[in-house]
Each structure stands twice: as C-alpha cells, then as structure tokens.
Write a protein that holds these residues in place. Structure first.
Motif, PDB file in Angstrom:
ATOM      1  N   ARG A   1      91.303  28.086  48.825  1.00  0.00           N
ATOM      2  CA  ARG A   1      91.323  29.662  48.524  1.00  0.00           C
ATOM      3  C   ARG A   1      91.863  29.906  50.038  1.00  0.00           C
ATOM      4  NH1 ARG A   1      85.644  30.717  45.413  1.00  0.00           N
ATOM      5  NH2 ARG A   1      86.156  32.754  45.298  1.00  0.00           N
TER       6      ARG A   1
ATOM      7  N   VAL B   1      87.676  35.534  50.786  1.00  0.00           N
ATOM      8  CA  VAL B   1      86.298  35.082  50.230  1.00  0.00           C
ATOM      9  C   VAL B   1      84.924  35.533  51.117  1.00  0.00           C
ATOM     10  CG1 VAL B   1      84.991  33.161  49.313  1.00  0.00           C
ATOM     11  CG2 VAL B   1      87.578  33.108  49.447  1.00  0.00           C
TER      12      VAL B   1
ATOM     13  N   ASP C   1      84.517  24.857  48.339  1.00  0.00           N
ATOM     14  CA  ASP C   1      85.988  25.565  48.447  1.00  0.00           C
ATOM     15  C   ASP C   1      86.308  25.474  49.890  1.00  0.00           C
ATOM     16  OD1 ASP C   1      85.590  27.926  45.827  1.00  0.00           O
ATOM     17  OD2 ASP C   1      86.346  25.690  45.586  1.00  0.00           O
TER      18      ASP C   1
ATOM     19  N   GLU D   1      93.235  33.484  49.845  1.00  0.00           N
ATOM     20  CA  GLU D   1      92.479  34.814  49.592  1.00  0.00           C
ATOM     21  C   GLU D   1      91.176  34.857  50.405  1.00  0.00           C
ATOM     22  OE1 GLU D   1      89.802  33.862  45.964  1.00  0.00           O
ATOM     23  OE2 GLU D   1      91.370  32.265  45.698  1.00  0.00           O
TER      24      GLU D   1
ATOM     25  N   LYS E   1      88.450  24.210  45.592  1.00  0.00           N
ATOM     26  CA  LYS E   1      89.531  25.197  45.323  1.00  0.00           C
ATOM     27  C   LYS E   1      90.156  25.506  46.805  1.00  0.00           C
ATOM     28  CE  LYS E   1      91.548  29.268  43.102  1.00  0.00           C
ATOM     29  NZ  LYS E   1      90.960  30.566  42.559  1.00  0.00           N
TER      30      LYS E   1
ATOM     31  N   ASP F   1      91.183  29.964  37.317  1.00  0.00           N
ATOM     32  CA  ASP F   1      91.171  31.282  37.721  1.00  0.00           C
ATOM     33  C   ASP F   1      89.893  31.706  38.502  1.00  0.00           C
ATOM     34  OD1 ASP F   1      92.861  32.882  35.319  1.00  0.00           O
ATOM     35  OD2 ASP F   1      92.733  33.378  37.308  1.00  0.00           O
ATOM     36  N   TYR F   2      89.041  30.599  39.087  1.00  0.00           N
ATOM     37  CA  TYR F   2      87.908  30.861  39.448  1.00  0.00           C
ATOM     38  C   TYR F   2      87.823  31.506  40.869  1.00  0.00           C
ATOM     39  CZ  TYR F   2      83.308  29.341  41.382  1.00  0.00           C
ATOM     40  OH  TYR F   2      81.935  29.321  41.907  1.00  0.00           O
ATOM     41  N   ASP F   3      86.795  32.629  40.730  1.00  0.00           N
ATOM     42  CA  ASP F   3      86.596  33.545  41.903  1.00  0.00           C
ATOM     43  C   ASP F   3      85.057  33.805  42.155  1.00  0.00           C
ATOM     44  OD1 ASP F   3      86.915  36.928  40.640  1.00  0.00           O
ATOM     45  OD2 ASP F   3      85.872  35.085  39.982  1.00  0.00           O
TER      46      ASP F   3
ATOM     47  N   PRO G   1      81.851  29.829  46.512  1.00  0.00           N
ATOM     48  CA  PRO G   1      82.515  28.898  47.035  1.00  0.00           C
ATOM     49  C   PRO G   1      81.685  27.624  47.182  1.00  0.00           C
ATOM     50  CG  PRO G   1      82.115  30.494  48.632  1.00  0.00           C
ATOM     51  CD  PRO G   1      81.872  30.955  47.590  1.00  0.00           C
TER      52      PRO G   1
END
Lengths: 268, 207, 378
Positions: free
Chosen positions: C124, C129, C81, C127, C122, C48-50, C53
């Motif tokens: 990403r 970032v 990321d 999404e 991850k 669930d990492y946000d 990066p």
C-alpha cells in the motif's frame, strides 16, 4: 501617381505581422521532440558485462506527457477511459485521482505529468501520437546524457537522486519543467519528477539477477554512487507489472527517425 | 407424486435457462459485431492490433474467439532456443485428442516484424513442417506484438546485433481469451495442459 | 432433449472442475523430524482491500507480547501491509519511513513452535493509510497504537516495490519472499518450525535501504514445550535495537535516508524500539525480586549490539530464543545483525536499571532504555 509610403504605416504593418506570426507559432506548437543522436552508455544491465550499451538515434518528447495531453487522447479513444478500461489493461487505481473520465479536475492541474496510468495506456497513447514508448536502453541513454563538471558533481547529483528515490512525497507530482534537470540535448525532467514507463521495462533476466538481497551488489558496473542510483531505478522499474498504476509513474513518447511534421488531428 | 411434479418443473425451468444461455452465445460469430462488453475483463481479445499470418491472411486477434488457443512467441533468426520452443508447442498440440485437434488454434507470434515477413514465416513454417491447418505463424506491428507479450507475461528485448533476449513460454488460452495455463521454460511436461485443452474443446461443444 | 443437454453440461463442468481441483491440490508438503516443509506456491494478486493493515490476534506493539492462550498448535491467518508513514524517531527528527504496519519496528507477532501462519501482505505504498483509527477486525496492535502513537505517525505516499522475508519461516526465497509492485498483494503459508525470536524485513533491493528505511520487525516463536524457567518469569517484554541513517533534507523539515552514511555504517541514531527516547519516556516496569524476561533482537541493518542491563546480570540467556541454547550468568550478550536472545534477570532491588548497547558509540546515539523497579512485593 506616386504612392507615398509612410514609415509609421510600415512599422505598424510589421508589428502586426510579427504578432500574427508569434500567435500562430505558439498556438500551433506541438510538444517539442528532441533528437538524441546515437551513442553508448554504461548500463547496470549490460548485454555484455564490462561493455557499454550502444543505442541508435531516435526522437523523444522534451517533457513527460501531461494530464491535458492525455485527456485529448481519451476524447478520441473512449475504450481507454477510466469507466471503460478492462482489468487486463489497468488495475483499479487507473486515473483514480481525476475528477471524471475526461476531466483531470481542479486538484490535478493540466500541466502536471499524467500519472496513475498503466503501461498499456501509455503504449496506446504513444501509438496514437505517432510514436512508441522508449526502450529501457533509449530512456537510460537519454536520461544519462548529462555533462558533469567533476566527479564530485556527479556524486552529489547521484546522492540527491537516491534521496529523491527514498523521500519524495508522491501525493502530487510537480509541474513539468520544474525540476531544472535537463540532459545536454534539452530533454527535461527525466529525473526528479516521476518514474517513467519504458517499452521493455521488464527485460528478461537470468536467475543471477533475481531481485533479491544481493542484486544491487551484482549490478555495480563501476562501484559509483551513480550506478547505485541507476540500480535502484532499474530494480523499481522491473518490479512493476504492465497493469500497475501509481501516483509517481508516468511516461513520455519516443519516435523513430524521421519525424513527420504532419500535425495529428485534435492536437495543439 | 407432488415431489415428482416439483422435480420435473425444476428441470424444465433449468432447461429453459440453459437454452436461453446457449442462444446468447450463438454459434457462427460475426467478429465485427463483438463489442468490448462481450469480452471478459481479463481476455486478450481487448487488443485491436492487426496481424498477418504466414499464408498472408489478415486477422484481428478476436477472430480466434470461441476456439481454445496455444500461443507461443519466438523469432526466425533464433537458431538454438526457439526451434525447441516451437517443438514444445507441437508436443502440446499432439497431446490433444485427434477428434479435438481441429478446434484448437496455434498462434506462433514473432518478436521480429522487421525480419519475419509473411514470406519468411512461410519458409520457417515449411522448414519446421508445421505449415498445417490450425497453425498460424504471425507477424504484426511493434506495438501490437509488445502488447500481446505484456498480456501473456513474455519478456523480451532487442539486443544490439538484431537478436532478441526473451523468456520462453507456451500459453493455453480459453475460448473467451483468458490465459488458463502457462508453461514456462523449455522442454516442460505437457500432459496436464493437454488434458486442459481437451476439456476446453468439450466446453465449446456444450455451447 | 433438454434434459440430455442439462446433464451433459453438468457432467462437463464437473469434469473441468475436477481436473482443475486436481491441479490445484498438488501441494508438495512433507514431514521431516517432526517439522513440515514444502509449502504451496505463493499467490500474487490484486485485491480491493482497504481495511486495517495489521490483522491477527497475536500482533502487538513493542514492548508488549500477547500471551499464547491456546493448547497445541494453531493456524494463524494474519495480514501485515506495507506502507509509508511519516514518523518521529527522536526529538525534532521526523522522516517519511517505509514500514510494515505503520511503525518502525513493525508490530510483533507471537506464535508457537509448529503453528501454521497464512500470511497476506498488500503493498500500500501508493496510498495513504491511517494506523491510528482502530477499525473492526484489526489486531491488538492497532488499538495499542491508536492509544499510544508515540511516533506521531501520519500517512504518506511513496510507491515502491516491497517484499517480506520472515526469518522464522523456511521457504524458497524466490517464491515467498518475492517482490510485489505497489497495489499488488501476496499470500503464502509458512510453518514456525523452530522456536526463537526472529527478525522479519523487506528483501527488495536495495535491502540495506529498505531495512534502514524502516521495514523490519520481530516474530517471537515460543517453544512448544516452553523454557525451563517459564514458571519463574514475572514480566516479559520485547525490545528491538535498530539503526537509522538520516540527514536533514533540503526541501522541508523532514529528514531523509543518507545513502553515504548507510554505506559507511555511520548511523545518525541507534534506538531501542524505534525511537531514541521512548524507553526512557515510557520505561519498562517491574518490582524488586521479580524475574524479567526480555526478547531482545538486533535488527541492524548493519551493526552489532553488546546488550547489557546496568545493575543486573543475566541469570539465563537462551541465545536466539531456543531453549537448548541455554547459557548462565552473562553480563553482556553479543548479537550480530539479525541475532536475538531471550535474556532473563532477577531485579535485585528497587531503583532504575538501564538497558544499553555497551558499544558506547551506539549508546550515545540512543541505544539505551530504562527499567524502573518498584519495591519488593511479598
């Protein structure tokens, strides 16, 4: 007693009748399904190297499934709603862009392809809708049933498609029908709108096609830009997992022959 | 003296907790009463597909909840690879302690519902000499079979002549329906998975 | 009765725990010639990492390098990321890049020969970032980019599969360099067994496309006993050469990947540190009489580089960054795609020196930079 028929009365009657028929057909029209007659195509993942892949006739949705249509499915199937769906069926991106469980919301217009849905959800919708996900062979065969007037035209199309794969802004997909791309049977938007789920999107592959640096080279059936674009699409599709969700991944439904004309309950 | 009292109280409290826990996971499940909230997030028992085994009995997958499972996917017309895979499942089943075998179920699920009817599966089971208690050769509908394959991570696709290309996998599933061991490929060692199955049976008895 | 139940439960859970630990602890690590091989299997998972990066104390923005301020070896726990960023690569040229960490090339990692690196990435790409807001726990790279956002990076979304290939790591590619889908993460260990300056890049097919789209960077593995010339070096920089294959898109002002140009090796731009003019806008700085060391990597994806500094001669060249690959007095170093060299030169006098790829067709597409030298310091 003679009955006088006024021509104007006849005209009005016909106008009303015509109007009634038009309204009925548009209100009761379900999303169109188009028959793809059997044939074969050249796949970058052929069963026998060098030979085209054969596909039996089937029906497929003219457009990808939209947010509105998916909302109908969720009304009748609560366990597939965002708040209820278990992790085995979808990761935490599932319908994250929707306003709530059943409402796509202002930002997510109803007539856009539904995205942020996993393979499991697409599979469940397809079954509920009396069909199934198209197999990779069926999807590719339908998508590639396009007539190009020349090699140059085919190359330009492929060139643009590769450009789409590398540069599309995936924040929000376009409306269904907006790409202007259709196959020769009238199936629309199989390119240029979203990536689509297939029933067997992850075919078993040997170690010689193991998604590494050399894979694209080994997938070249006939060294064309067209098969290069196809390879990119195969590689991308094969790398998902069944619970993946992304903003550029939706689906459309396929159906075995014959198609029943029975309208399912709750559909438009 | 105070310490002993304290320890005894602690043990009694723990005891109450464990009894309470045992009651919630009651024995003798009524499978129709298992709600989605009682199924673990990663459990295969979320599927609601229907299956028919080679004896003609109809099941939902969560009828097997509470028992450790061995699951293998194959198809009847597969003449060279699948018999080895089925025998791999048998080798794993043999690893289980004699007294534990009755608690483990083996599900051999076909890729090919069109061809592998319950009657065909029955003949297959007989031919493999595996028409034995606890073993179920199962067929279902196309969507349910693909859904199960996706949950287990089995890849397959139908080739032109009615055959299937497929990956080879024997899966061990715990009593909650969660995949706990995956044996990929043919003729793989099964000792570790066998030990795991014995442990899973032990946890059954604790409940 | 209760007590017996409790004890039995405890024993059973202990047994299951013990058995599973046994299975997990079976790594196959072994030592050979002082190096460590046989890393445990990579983990692919959903997190669930946000957060930031780029995580790790030794990640910096080009052309800087964080000095190694520790004795012996260190276990680095880092994150890098993959994500999409819209960036500027030349005046008036912006495109939606596929990146590691948000810039092209990605952040530079500095480690020491023998270090263990536990790496998490991850995907990403699905999404948005932000890289210009330094969060807590981010690396020096994130602070530097926030202050010096010379590519004018903005978040973008383009869900694609990605992977990581560290040339500095020695592992099975089908395990560690495996492709993950958008939203997935991968975690694995690698040991910096050899010193050198190594490219890292995405290995997902089409690898030409993924690298040309921007997914590459550099790891500097400093030799454990250093270079013979270490004491004499006054300034140390990292410079990366790479190509872009871009053409104007049809829909908006953004450029996009030109497949045909990439296939025929006809880049639209060839740059140092990812931007056509950055090393002129922000030149390297030194003084006359100083010894400058540059870790120079040709990240490709496809062309060679004939690296030269106009006005200087390389006093030492450690080819590929290994202290034993020592060469003396070179005017130009030839580097194939993914080759590197540690070059050292004495800045002769005050003035301007041009870093250049002496294959002039590349130079004219942007493969140049400036080193500005001030007067001699006593």
């Amino acid at each position: 007693m003679r009955i006088r028929i006024n021509i104007n009365q006849v005209r009005s009657f016909l106008a009303v009748a015509l109007g009634f028929i038009v309204v009925c057909t548009t209100v009761q029209a379900q999303p169109a399904r188009i028959m793809i007659p059997q044939g074969s195509f050249h796949s970058v993942l052929p069963e026998v190297v060098g030979e085209p892949v054969g596909v039996d006739s089937f029906y497929i949705d003219q457009f990808p499934v939209t947010n509105d249509q998916f909302a109908e499915f969720l009304k009748e199937n609560p366990r597939w709603r965002r708040s209820q769906i278990p992790t085995i069926y979808a990761n935490n991106g599932y319908l994250k862009h929707w306003e709530s469980d059943l409402i796509p919301g202002q930002n997510v217009e109803p007539n856009r392809p539904v995205t942020h849905i996993s393979w499991f959800a697409a599979n469940a919708y397809s079954e509920w809708n009396g069909g199934r996900l198209p197999t990779v062979k069926e999807w590719e065969f339908a998508a590639q049933a396009m007539d190009f007037n020349s090699k140059a035209e085919e190359d330009q199309f492929s060139y643009d498609l590769i450009g789409w794969y590398s540069s599309v802004n995936a924040i929000k997909p376009q409306e269904v029908g907006s790409t202007g791309i259709e196959n020769k049977y009238g199936v629309k938007d199989m390119f240029g709108l979203i990536m689509e789920w297939a029933e067997d999107f992850k075919p078993p592959i040997g170690t010689d096609i193991s998604l590494d640096c050399g894979t694209i080279g080994r997938m070249q059936e006939n060294n064309s830009i067209y098969s290069y674009a196809q390879s990119l699409r195969y590689v991308t599709r094969m790398s998902f997992s069944a619970s993946s969700t992304t903003g550029l991944l939706g689906f459309r439904v396929a159906y075995d022959l014959p198609v029943s004309n029975h309208l399912k309950s709750g559909s438009l | 003296m105070k310490t002993t009292e304290f320890i005894l109280t602690l043990l009694v409290v723990m005891g109450f907790y464990s009894v309470g826990w045992a009651q919630n996971h009651g024995h003798g499940h009524d499978h129709n009463a298992i709600k989605a909230t009682e199924i673990q997030d990663h459990s295969i028992y979320h599927t609601m597909a229907e299956w028919t085994d080679h004896r003609g009995d109809v099941y939902e997958l969560n009828d097997f909840k509470g028992n450790p499972l061995i699951v293998v996917m194959f198809y009847g017309n597969c003449v060279d690879v699948c018999p080895i895979l089925i025998q791999d499942a048998w080798r794993l089943f043999r690893e289980i302690d004699q007294s534990n075998k009755e608690h483990v179920r083996v599900l051999a699920v076909t890729f090919d519902p069109d061809n592998d009817s319950p009657a065909v599966l029955h003949a297959y089971a007989d031919a493999q000499q595996l028409n034995i208690p606890g073993w179920h050769f199962m067929t279902g509908n196309r969507s349910g079979i693909r859904e199960l394959a996706m949950m287990l991570g089995v890849e397959f696709r139908q080739t032109g002549n009615g055959n299937f290309e497929h990956s080879n996998l024997v899966t061990v599933i715990d009593t909650e329906g969660v995949v706990v061991e995956r044996i990929e490929g043919l003729g793989q060692p099964v000792e570790e998975a066998g030990k795991l199955l014995n442990e899973l049976v032990k946890t059954m008895e604790m409940q | 009765m209760l007590v017996k139940q409790i004890i039995n439960t405890l024993l059973a859970s202990l047994l299951v725990f013990g058995v599973s630990q046994q299975i997990m602890a079976q790594t196959s690590e072994y030592e050979m010639d002082g190096m460590i091989f046989g890393m445990p299997e990579a983990e692919v998972f959903i997190e669930d990492y946000d957060g930031p990066p780029v995580v790790g104390e030794y990640f910096t923005q080009l052309p800087t390098l964080k000095p190694l301020d520790y004795e012996g070896n260190k276990h680095h726990e880092v994150r890098l990321d993959a994500m999409v960023q819209e960036i500027e690569v030349a005046n008036g040229v912006r495109y939606r890049a596929w990146t590691f960490g948000g810039t092209v090339p990605g952040p530079t990692l500095h480690v020491k020969e023998g270090d263990r690196i536990t790496f998490t990435m991850k995907n990403r790409s699905n999404e948005e970032v932000m890289i210009t807001e330094p969060g807590k726990g981010g690396s020096p790279f994130m602070d530097q980019v926030a202050e010096n956002n010379y590519m004018d990076a903005k978040p973008g979304v383009m869900p694609m599969p990605h992977s990581m290939d560290f040339h500095s790591g020695t592992v099975a590619k089908d395990d560690k360099w495996r492709t993950i889908s958008p939203g997935e993460s991968i975690k694995f260990d690698w040991i910096a067994n050899y010193p050198g300056t190594y490219i890292y890049h995405c290995g997902t097919p089409s690898v030409l496309m993924h690298t040309a789209m921007g997914q590459h960077g550099v790891v500097v593995v400093s030799p454990k006993d250093g270079f013979p010339t270490d004491d004499k070096v006054d300034k140390e920089f990292v410079v990366v050469q790479s190509e872009y294959y871009l053409s104007k898109g049809s829909r908006d002002d953004l450029y996009r990947y030109d497949f045909e140009a990439a296939q025929t090796k006809q880049p639209s731009h060839v740059t140092f540190n990812g931007h056509q003019t950055i090393l002129h806008d922000q030149p390297l700085e030194a003084n006359a009489g100083e010894r400058v060391r540059i870790h120079f990597s040709n990240n490709g994806p496809s062309l060679t580089s004939s690296f030269h500094v106009i006005g200087a001669i390389f006093d030492r060249v450690y080819y590929e960054g290994h202290p034993l690959n020592e060469m003396h007095g070179m005017q130009t170093v030839l580097l194939g795609a993914s080759n590197s060299a540690v070059v050292e030169f004495i800045v002769p006098e005050e003035g301007s020196y041009i870093l250049i790829d002496h294959e002039f067709a590349d130079a004219e597409k942007g493969a140049t930079g400036t080193l500005k030298a001030g007067p001699r310091k006593e």
